[in-house]
Every structure is written in structure tokens, then in C-alpha cells.
Motif scaffolding. Structure first.
Motif, mmCIF file in Angstrom:
data_model
loop_
_atom_site.group_PDB
_atom_site.id
_atom_site.type_symbol
_atom_site.label_atom_id
_atom_site.label_comp_id
_atom_site.label_asym_id
_atom_site.label_seq_id
_atom_site.Cartn_x
_atom_site.Cartn_y
_atom_site.Cartn_z
ATOM 1 N N LYS A 14 21.743 56.128 70.756
ATOM 2 C CA LYS A 14 22.436 55.673 71.979
ATOM 3 C C LYS A 14 23.925 55.436 71.765
ATOM 4 N N LYS A 20 17.628 48.872 68.645
ATOM 5 C CA LYS A 20 17.755 49.248 70.056
ATOM 6 C C LYS A 20 18.417 50.605 70.273
ATOM 7 N N GLY A 21 18.871 51.248 69.197
ATOM 8 C CA GLY A 21 19.429 52.590 69.343
ATOM 9 C C GLY A 21 20.928 52.703 69.199
ATOM 10 N N ILE A 22 21.620 51.572 69.012
ATOM 11 C CA ILE A 22 23.058 51.613 68.747
ATOM 12 C C ILE A 22 23.257 51.293 67.271
ATOM 13 N N ASP A 50 29.612 55.946 72.787
ATOM 14 C CA ASP A 50 28.345 56.346 73.400
ATOM 15 C C ASP A 50 27.609 57.364 72.525
ATOM 16 N N GLN A 51 26.520 57.920 73.060
ATOM 17 C CA GLN A 51 25.691 58.862 72.292
ATOM 18 C C GLN A 51 26.448 60.137 71.932
ATOM 19 N N LEU A 78 23.119 50.761 76.696
ATOM 20 C CA LEU A 78 21.684 50.949 76.471
ATOM 21 C C LEU A 78 20.931 51.248 77.766
ATOM 22 N N SER A 79 21.363 50.656 78.870
ATOM 23 C CA SER A 79 20.677 50.861 80.149
ATOM 24 C C SER A 79 21.294 51.991 80.972
ATOM 25 N N GLU A 80 22.224 52.716 80.341
ATOM 26 C CA GLU A 80 22.887 53.855 80.977
ATOM 27 C C GLU A 80 23.602 53.463 82.274
#
Length: 184
Positions: free
Chosen positions: A38, A69-71, A129-130, A164-166
Motif C-alpha cells: 500500500k 497493514k501494508g505500509i 503511495d503504492q 490505507l482506505s484509498e
């Protein structure tokens, strides 16, 4: 202690490459391995700065809170360790262990990475960001040593949660304030 603000690198800037040693494990960490699916948070911190000391426990907690959490998260110290021995790799490793950092703590001896990120102070935060494009740069929160505002990390956490929640990250961002990076 010279109060220095973030340079506020333009939003959308691609994350500069890095490949630096982790002061705890000794392994080399680069941009691609540090990034999560993310995004990536790059924090310029050190051990001796009172602005970092003021929020270092909250940084450690944030690392634990966002660990899975992906970061991806990395901390980098770029300070001149000859003139600031508290910021030497061995001392940084002690700081990381004492605080329970769950993210790599990298040492930028050449200071090239700090220059590539246009980092100017400790702490200085860069959230990508990603696609590794800059979406947030600025302060952790409004708390500073001596101002009696609680350390919450609300500004940076709001940006990370939005990522995370876009959701869109608010484009009005306040610069971080801290000690200037100790250039050689």
C-alpha cells in the motif's frame, strides 16, 4: 537547537532510491524491499534531537500499530556521527532496541539519501503511495517540546489511514519542525 521546518517536497514526487544498512540487523535495506503493497513511510530521525525524543515513543507505537497493514516503514538517520556521536550507528541501535522499533533503522553515512529526499530536519516524514509517489510530507502532529500539546501523531496517522482506505489525503499539510540535519 536550531528550529528548522520541512522543505515540503512537492506532492507526487517519486520516492528516491536508497540502499542503506540497518543499524540493528546489519542487513542492507533498499527502497523496493522496504515498501509495502500500500505504500512506504520514510522518517528522518536521530537519537539526540529533543524534537525526536519528544515523540520517539509514539513513533515506536505507530510502527507497531501499522506493522501489518501494508505500509512499509523505515527510519533513516543522516546526521554527522563524528560531531554528534549519539547519532552514530551503535547508539542508534541502542535507541531502536530500547524503544522497540519494529521497522528498520537505517544509517545514511554519506548523507546522499537525505539530500535526495530534501530532508531538512529531524523528524521529517515522507509518505508514498503504492506507486511510490509522495502523498504526504509534514508534521507528525502539533505537539512540540514544551508546548503542552499531547503527542498523538494525528496528522501522519490521518494520512496513513486515508492511504490505507484509498481515500484522498488532505493536500494542506503542515511542515514538520525539528532540529536541522547535522551536515558534514
Amino acid at each position: 537547537m536550531a528550529r528548522t521546518e520541512s522543505a515540503m517536497l512537492p506532492l507526487g514526487t517519486p520516492a528516491p532510491e536508497f540502499s542503506l544498512p540497518d543499524v540493528v540487523s546489519g542487513r542492507t535495506v533498499d527502497l523496493k524491499s522496504a515498501a509495502g503493497p500500500k505504500g512506504l513511510l520514510v522518517m528522518f530521525i536521530c537519537r539526540h534531537c529533543p524534537f525526536v525524543k519528544h515523540l520517539e515513543k509514539a513513533l515506536a507505537q505507530m510502527g507497531r500499530d501499522y506493522q501489518n497493514k501494508g505500509i512499509g516503514i523505515v527510519a533513516i538517520s543522516s546526521n554527522d556521527a563524528v560531531n554528534y556521536p549519539d547519532d552514530a550507528p551503535d547508539s542508534l541501535a541502542v535507541q531502536a532496541r530500547e524503544l522497540g522499533f519494529v521497522f528498520p533503522y537505517l544509517y545514511d553515512e554519506s548523507q546522499e539519501i537525505a539530500r535526495a529526499y530534501d530532508a531538512t530536519c529531524t523528524p521529517d516524514f515522507f509518505l508514498f503511495d503504492q506507486n511510490l509517489k509522495l502523498v504526504y510530507r509534514g508534521q507528525f502532529d502539533d505537539s512540540r517540546p514544551g508546548n503542552d500539546v499531547p503527542v498523538t501523531g494525528k496528522d501522519l496517522r490521518a494520512a496513513m489511514d486515508a492511504l490505507l482506505s484509498e481515500q484522498p489525503i488532505h493536500p494542506v499539510q503542515k511542515p514538520s519542525i525539528g532540529c536541522n540535519i547535522k551536515w558534514k
